[in-house]
Design a protein around this motif. Structure first.
Motif, mmCIF file in Angstrom:
data_model
loop_
_atom_site.group_PDB
_atom_site.id
_atom_site.type_symbol
_atom_site.label_atom_id
_atom_site.label_comp_id
_atom_site.label_asym_id
_atom_site.label_seq_id
_atom_site.Cartn_x
_atom_site.Cartn_y
_atom_site.Cartn_z
ATOM 1 N N THR A 16 0.906 -1.292 0.079
ATOM 2 C CA THR A 16 0.074 0.136 0.065
ATOM 3 C C THR A 16 0.847 1.264 0.156
ATOM 4 O OG1 THR A 16 -1.719 -1.054 1.396
ATOM 5 C CG2 THR A 16 -1.866 1.120 1.244
ATOM 6 N N ILE A 40 -9.764 2.861 6.673
ATOM 7 C CA ILE A 40 -8.531 2.291 6.702
ATOM 8 C C ILE A 40 -8.786 0.826 6.844
ATOM 9 C CG2 ILE A 40 -6.542 2.055 8.248
ATOM 10 C CD1 ILE A 40 -6.707 4.858 8.992
ATOM 11 N N PHE A 85 -9.245 5.980 -0.619
ATOM 12 C CA PHE A 85 -8.346 6.613 0.334
ATOM 13 C C PHE A 85 -6.925 5.961 0.037
ATOM 14 C CE2 PHE A 85 -6.519 7.389 4.591
ATOM 15 C CZ PHE A 85 -6.317 8.831 4.585
ATOM 16 N N GLN A 86 -6.861 4.829 -0.371
ATOM 17 C CA GLN A 86 -5.494 4.300 -0.700
ATOM 18 C C GLN A 86 -5.217 4.197 -1.888
ATOM 19 O OE1 GLN A 86 -7.869 2.614 1.532
ATOM 20 N NE2 GLN A 86 -6.591 3.222 3.363
ATOM 21 N N SER A 136 -10.150 14.700 3.119
ATOM 22 C CA SER A 136 -10.294 13.234 3.185
ATOM 23 C C SER A 136 -10.895 13.016 4.450
ATOM 24 C CB SER A 136 -8.785 12.825 3.231
ATOM 25 O OG SER A 136 -8.154 13.186 2.033
ATOM 26 N N VAL A 194 -11.923 9.800 6.904
ATOM 27 C CA VAL A 194 -11.792 8.631 7.146
ATOM 28 C C VAL A 194 -12.972 8.127 8.176
ATOM 29 C CG1 VAL A 194 -10.452 6.838 8.413
ATOM 30 C CG2 VAL A 194 -9.414 8.388 6.927
ATOM 31 N N CYS A 251 -2.638 -5.549 9.464
ATOM 32 C CA CYS A 251 -2.993 -5.403 7.972
ATOM 33 C C CYS A 251 -3.501 -6.647 7.541
ATOM 34 C CB CYS A 251 -1.835 -4.546 7.183
ATOM 35 S SG CYS A 251 -1.758 -2.977 7.349
ATOM 36 N N ARG A 264 -6.051 -1.810 5.835
ATOM 37 C CA ARG A 264 -5.661 -1.752 4.461
ATOM 38 C C ARG A 264 -4.292 -1.143 4.606
ATOM 39 N NH1 ARG A 264 -10.428 0.898 1.351
ATOM 40 N NH2 ARG A 264 -12.091 -0.822 1.282
ATOM 41 N N GLU A 265 -3.957 -0.389 5.843
ATOM 42 C CA GLU A 265 -2.675 0.061 6.336
ATOM 43 C C GLU A 265 -2.511 0.262 7.508
ATOM 44 O OE1 GLU A 265 -2.151 4.195 4.404
ATOM 45 O OE2 GLU A 265 -4.183 4.636 4.367
ATOM 46 N N GLY A 317 -2.436 5.890 7.939
ATOM 47 C CA GLY A 317 -3.499 6.440 7.591
ATOM 48 C C GLY A 317 -4.099 7.770 7.824
ATOM 49 N N ARG A 321 -2.683 11.041 6.954
ATOM 50 C CA ARG A 321 -3.079 11.675 5.868
ATOM 51 C C ARG A 321 -4.366 12.302 5.935
ATOM 52 N NH1 ARG A 321 -1.995 6.752 3.823
ATOM 53 N NH2 ARG A 321 -4.025 6.630 2.745
ATOM 54 N N ALA A 322 -5.324 11.968 6.896
ATOM 55 C CA ALA A 322 -6.583 12.482 6.788
ATOM 56 C C ALA A 322 -6.789 13.682 7.537
ATOM 57 C CB ALA A 322 -7.478 11.385 7.634
#
Length: 332
Positions: free
Chosen positions: A30, A52, A144-145, A154, A156, A169, A176-177, A182, A185-186
């Motif tokens: 990812t 996520i 999101f990924q 963004s 989540v 994971c 997913r990460e 994650g 980045r949100a």
């Protein structure tokens, strides 16, 4: 498929530890995909509603809530989705009167009732098609990924009841990460659940900069006399038990439940068996809005749908974030 029970445990058990090397490889994959991507900037705001966790967390009702708020702000929002479960590669605008869930996916078919909806394996191509058709804002359902688009906001979404599970994971856990990666980045984190679930989720460590919103799913008032109704319920969502609990909260006599895999096909044989059993028990068949989108035409009038909508504890932070998006309403 149904998520393994050990995913939701707060700490990894022996199965999770055994699979953790594969989970580490998944996380690296990812990260590599995100690092190598070149996100394309669109001329209108792009709002990503993602997660996520793998599986259902409440993205679909969140997308509906965001679309309604954008429309209230005089935007023309369009939704773009990969169209999971459908065969269409797109870009294609979903027509609910002529397209089936088998072609475009059940969630896009449901969402097309709330905003113009596009399915596209290439999300950037889907966004461009939507903009050409008059979109002044793009809501990306999931992704999101996916590094193909640059996001102006963004969000989540997480199920407050299960949180981030055992923290590992796929396939060792539900992520997913890594959650910390994650969440970095949100812009907003939305946890969905009742008061007890939210209280438990409050113990989850979160980045200080991350704005945390809370909401719950509430049945839409349709005038249906649920209390005392004999019901056979079936659901193929991320956590079918949540749907069954909602029905219990309405006071139905839940005679039987059928928990299906997320997006599982509703075969004629299965539905015929349920119809026969419901008739014998004097019960009504009930399912979710998402599952109803997958019903064969012959069964649509035989199954009652229970719609739910998102109710925010306090939506101020979301409304503020949406109001701060670039104003492109005059551009089209």
């Amino acid at each position: 498929m149904r998520a393994p029970g050990f995913w939701s445990r707060p700490k990894p058990d022996w199965r999770a530890r055994l699979l953790s090397p594969l989970g580490a490889l998944y996380a690296k994959g990812t990260a590599r995909r995100l690092a190598r991507g070149t996100p394309q900037k669109m001329p209108v705001p792009v709002i990503c509603v993602g997660n996520i966790n793998a599986g259902g967390t409440g993205k679909t009702p969140t997308v509906i809530a965001v679309a309604e708020r954008l429309r209230d702000a005089f935007h023309a929002p369009h939704i773009v989705s990969r169209g999971y479960g459908g065969t269409e590669t797109g870009p294609l605008e979903v027509n609910p009167t002529s397209h089936s869930a088998a072609r475009v996916g059940d969630e896009p078919l449901l969402l097309s009732a709330f905003a113009r909806m596009w399915v596209a394996r290439d999300r950037a191509a889907g966004a461009r098609a939507a903009i050409e058709a008059g979109a002044t804002a793009i809501i990306l359902d999931d992704g999101f990924q996916n590094p193909s688009l640059a996001y102006d906001l963004s969000i989540v979404v997480v199920d407050a009841e299960t949180g981030f599970g055992n923290g590992l994971c796929l396939p060792a856990g539900p992520l997913r990460e890594p959650a910390a990666v994650g969440l970095a980045r949100a812009d907003l984190l939305l946890s969905i659940g009742d008061d007890a679930a939210q209280a438990r989720f409050n113990d989850t460590p979160l980045p200080n900069r991350l704005t945390h919103l809370r909401a719950r799913l509430e049945p839409l008032q349709t005038g249906m006399p649920w209390a005392g109704m004999n019901v056979i319920a079936f659901a193929g969502i991320g956590r079918p038990e949540k749907f069954f609990d909602t029905l219990r909260g309405l006071g139905v006599n839940l005679m039987r439940t059928e928990a299906l895999g997320d997006h599982e096909k509703l075969s004629t044989a299965f539905l015929t068996r349920l119809e026969r059993d419901a008739r014998a028990m004097g019960a009504q068949l009930v399912t979710t809005e998402k599952d109803a989108a997958r019903l064969p035409a012959a069964f649509r009038s035989k199954v009652t749908t229970l719609p739910v909508r998102l109710q925010f504890e306090d939506a101020t932070a979301l409304d503020t974030a949406l109001a701060a998006l670039p104003d492109t309403k005059q551009a089209t």
